[in-house]
Design a protein around this motif. Sequence first.
Motif, PDB file in Angstrom:
ATOM      1  N   TRP A  10       0.824  -1.209   0.000  1.00 35.57           N
ATOM      2  CA  TRP A  10       0.000   0.000   0.000  1.00 35.57           C
ATOM      3  C   TRP A  10       0.857   1.258   0.000  1.00 35.57           C
ATOM      4  N   LYS A  11       2.093   1.148   0.524  1.00 35.87           N
ATOM      5  CA  LYS A  11       2.949   2.330   0.591  1.00 35.87           C
ATOM      6  C   LYS A  11       3.301   2.843  -0.799  1.00 35.87           C
ATOM      7  N   THR A  12       3.254   1.962  -1.787  1.00 31.00           N
ATOM      8  CA  THR A  12       3.574   2.391  -3.145  1.00 31.00           C
ATOM      9  C   THR A  12       2.330   2.839  -3.904  1.00 31.00           C
ATOM     10  N   CYS A  13       1.167   2.730  -3.273  1.00 27.93           N
ATOM     11  CA  CYS A  13      -0.074   3.078  -3.969  1.00 27.93           C
ATOM     12  C   CYS A  13      -0.328   4.579  -3.857  1.00 27.93           C
ATOM     13  N   VAL A  14      -0.398   5.214  -4.993  1.00 28.50           N
ATOM     14  CA  VAL A  14      -0.571   6.664  -5.030  1.00 28.50           C
ATOM     15  C   VAL A  14      -1.918   7.066  -4.416  1.00 28.50           C
ATOM     16  N   LEU A  15      -2.860   6.161  -4.390  1.00 28.35           N
ATOM     17  CA  LEU A  15      -4.196   6.482  -3.902  1.00 28.35           C
ATOM     18  C   LEU A  15      -4.305   6.426  -2.385  1.00 28.35           C
ATOM     19  N   ALA A  16      -3.278   5.880  -1.725  1.00 32.83           N
ATOM     20  CA  ALA A  16      -3.350   5.698  -0.283  1.00 32.83           C
ATOM     21  C   ALA A  16      -3.017   6.975   0.489  1.00 32.83           C
ATOM     22  N   ARG A  17      -2.694   8.019  -0.207  1.00 33.04           N
ATOM     23  CA  ARG A  17      -2.381   9.270   0.468  1.00 33.04           C
ATOM     24  C   ARG A  17      -3.022  10.433  -0.281  1.00 33.04           C
ATOM     25  N   PRO A  18      -3.217  11.558   0.416  1.00 30.03           N
ATOM     26  CA  PRO A  18      -3.851  12.698  -0.258  1.00 30.03           C
ATOM     27  C   PRO A  18      -2.953  13.252  -1.355  1.00 30.03           C
ATOM     28  N   PHE A  19      -3.553  13.801  -2.402  1.00 36.85           N
ATOM     29  CA  PHE A  19      -2.754  14.352  -3.488  1.00 36.85           C
ATOM     30  C   PHE A  19      -2.048  15.622  -3.053  1.00 36.85           C
ATOM     31  N   GLY A  20      -2.632  16.324  -2.126  1.00 36.49           N
ATOM     32  CA  GLY A  20      -2.020  17.553  -1.645  1.00 36.49           C
ATOM     33  C   GLY A  20      -3.103  18.501  -1.161  1.00 36.49           C
TER      34      GLY A  20
END
Lengths: 218, 222
Positions: A10-20
């Motif tokens: 999940w750490k590599t998933c761009v969707l698991a964190r806010p875009f900004g």
Amino acid sequence: VNATPLKDRWKTCVLARPFGHAPAFRAAELEARAIRDREQLVTPRWSFRTFPQRGGRTAAYDTGDTTIFVPLFAGVDDGVTELVAAVCTIGDAMEQRIASLFETHEPTLALALDRLGTEELYRLSGRVLRMIHDTAHDRGLRAGPQVNPGDGTLSLERQDTVVALAGGARCGVSITSSGMLRPEKSLSFLVPLGPELEEDQVFGRCQYCPAREQCPVR
Amino acid sequence: MGAQVNQNEQALIEAVADMREQEALALARELLDGGTDPLVVLERCRQAMDIVGKRFESGEYFLPELMLAGEMLEEIGSIVKPLIEEREEGPQQTLGRVLIGTVQGDLHDIGKNIVTFMLDINGFEVRDLGVDVPPDVFVAEVQEFQPQVLGLSGFLTLAFDSMKQTVEAIEQQGLRTDLKVLIGGGQVDQTVCNYTGADGWGANAVEAVSMCQEWTQGAVAS
């Protein structure tokens, strides 16, 4: 060299964190959505086919032309009677547009569009999985956990088999010699079916993701 | 140049570091219109990028922040650099040449594109060969472009063999003497670095830029 453990993926998933949080990021997200709609960058296509399990209590599935071994299913193998191979894609227009944005030095917008493309692909794979579940329910079957080639439980080397079984050519999905799907925004997966299987209630390929509760795709 | 930071310069640093794009651009123009040395403005932007890089490494910022800060630096740079070139009567020297590409068998390009952009805005001359690049193409481009650094990108584990083959091909042609090889990709680590025979590896674009800066110090390209 070991692949990234599933629990850490999940750490590599761009969707698991806010875009900004800055206004510029919100603007980029809005612009990305406008580009997607204006230029019709998403062309969803999918295909899936079902194969009976043969050979009794084993995790090997004889599909007629080939036999596929799926380690993850070994634990629930007693109840598996059929195997579904599926493939889906949003087409290649999105990845071409992302590449052009990098070329014109607009990386923030490129990242926003890439994230949007990944969201679209995950949503599509979730819809396809629902169709598989619904089709199975109509026949009195239940669907077990989805397995993706390259996710640790199924070797990436089996990607070509899964895509061929799913009928990838029918929806324009092909595979490179190194096991990558083309278009890049494509996914292939397997789903076991059986009358007594414990159903996975989380649709899509993120069922193991610790961030799934906050994921914008769900 | 870096010691005395006045109030407006500090405001520029904070605007860039805090992702206030419009404010940062306005402040940069204001400083230049007020007679501030263009080199000082550029230096303040680089100081801001250092802050962004530290926040990225600490996990406070992610790739979008890194990219947006890069875009701000590039935009301010496009205003500042002509002024510097006008004064120095010629184009600025680059920090060095970097040849980069995704190795044969791999098509992932987002990470490579990000590193390319970051190297570019940090003053490197970058030639990007794209994706699925065979070893012989890397060899030919090294001979022609004569970079100080060769960047090999790959996300798939299968790419590690391609990286190794590329490094071996470079060595066989006797091109390794003045060339550093940097590898990067989602699953690259020191074990992969040892396996491929590269000189170093970067976990992200910030590390890649830092390593290139370290390697090219004292070997400035014209």
